[in-house]
Design an enzyme around this catalytic site. Sequence first.
Site, short mmCIF file in Angstrom:
data_model
loop_
_atom_site.label_atom_id
_atom_site.label_comp_id
_atom_site.label_asym_id
_atom_site.label_seq_id
_atom_site.Cartn_x
_atom_site.Cartn_y
_atom_site.Cartn_z
N ASP A 151 -21.98 -11.26 34.74
CA ASP A 151 -22.45 -10.64 33.50
C ASP A 151 -21.37 -9.71 32.95
O ASP A 151 -21.65 -8.63 32.46
CB ASP A 151 -23.74 -9.86 33.77
CG ASP A 151 -24.45 -9.44 32.48
OD1 ASP A 151 -24.20 -10.07 31.43
OD2 ASP A 151 -25.23 -8.47 32.51
N CYS A 261 -42.02 -10.82 31.53
CA CYS A 261 -41.98 -12.28 31.60
C CYS A 261 -41.75 -12.77 33.03
O CYS A 261 -42.07 -13.91 33.36
CB CYS A 261 -40.92 -12.85 30.65
SG CYS A 261 -39.23 -12.34 31.00
#
Length: 369
Positions: A151, A261
């Site tokens: 990332d 989620c």
Amino acid sequence: MTHTTSSLITPDSGQWIQQIQAWASELGFSKIGVAGVDLSSAEPNLLHWLSLGYHGDMHYMELHGLKRARPAELVPGTISVITARMPYLPRSTAPDWQDRERARLDQPAEGVVSLYARGRDYHKVVRSRLRKLCDRIETLVGPFGHRVFSDSAPVLEKELASRSGQGWRGKHSMVLSREAGSMFFLGEIFVDFALEPTDPVSAHCGTCTACIDVCPTGAIVAPGVVDARRCISYLTIENHGPIPEELRPLMGNHIFGCDDCQTFCPWNKYAQTTELPDFDERSPLVGRQLVDLFAWDEETFLKRAEGGPIRRINHERWLRNIAVALGNALLQADEAQAHELRTALLGRANHESPLVREHVAWALAQRLP
């Protein structure tokens, strides 16, 4: 990256991958995969997503053009990409962790920090361990050119991960695994020698839409497609300015990131815990009342966030995020608690930052005395 080896797949590729997997396991990685460098089929979706503005103010997403989908252009000489998966649920995680995390959402006066952000900064942990893995690989294949990522650069991490069999792309857009859910970090090693790609896995979301249904702000606009501008993780971390007023009431008590989620995803009952103490929860960030967190001055914030991902936002945005959560909590508080919340907000009403003042004023207006 230097060129040291041939692009022909070595006959020892299978044995090498097994050995790399064994070393990776010792370093805290749960799975290793290999992907090729031709991601051309992913380019149209990337360009379409950018054209819709779904990346918001994350301008770095478009700065590098299609290098993001072209590993051999990003790092010249790259022939294969080794992908790695590192679980991050703390070692002390209870089997019913999903229920516990969902229960936090029903405690409006408690600030909720995303699970991945409760320990050390994963960027540093994953990259440092990938470098150690590279040192071991060198003993196997000899000197080789490489770069490690987590990332941290224009890399299509989820695309590389799914192509190499780390999992499939869930409807929340993250990589999902039948044996590990989605509670893991991804990392990559771009290498200048050829390894046999590992096989992708089939998708197993079926007709489930739990992640789409539960997203507080409706950020998952289609299966696998997230409009970052509506995502609470983006709003509380990547977004440097005001949080859109229409989204503030939908954010609840999330103050850094959002796991909804994932905590509602059925596959995460198989999520794995880490073996690394780096990702143990830091007590000042877990189960704390909003008024306590809002009272942190900048020195306290920097001290308590030291070494962790929360340092990615400054004290100003920390207060901005908590002010929104306090405004949402005001609506549900009894009179005694409302007085406490309002008092905390009034203490920052004249803050030197216009950004903080604006969000405090909004919060106070949610329930007038």
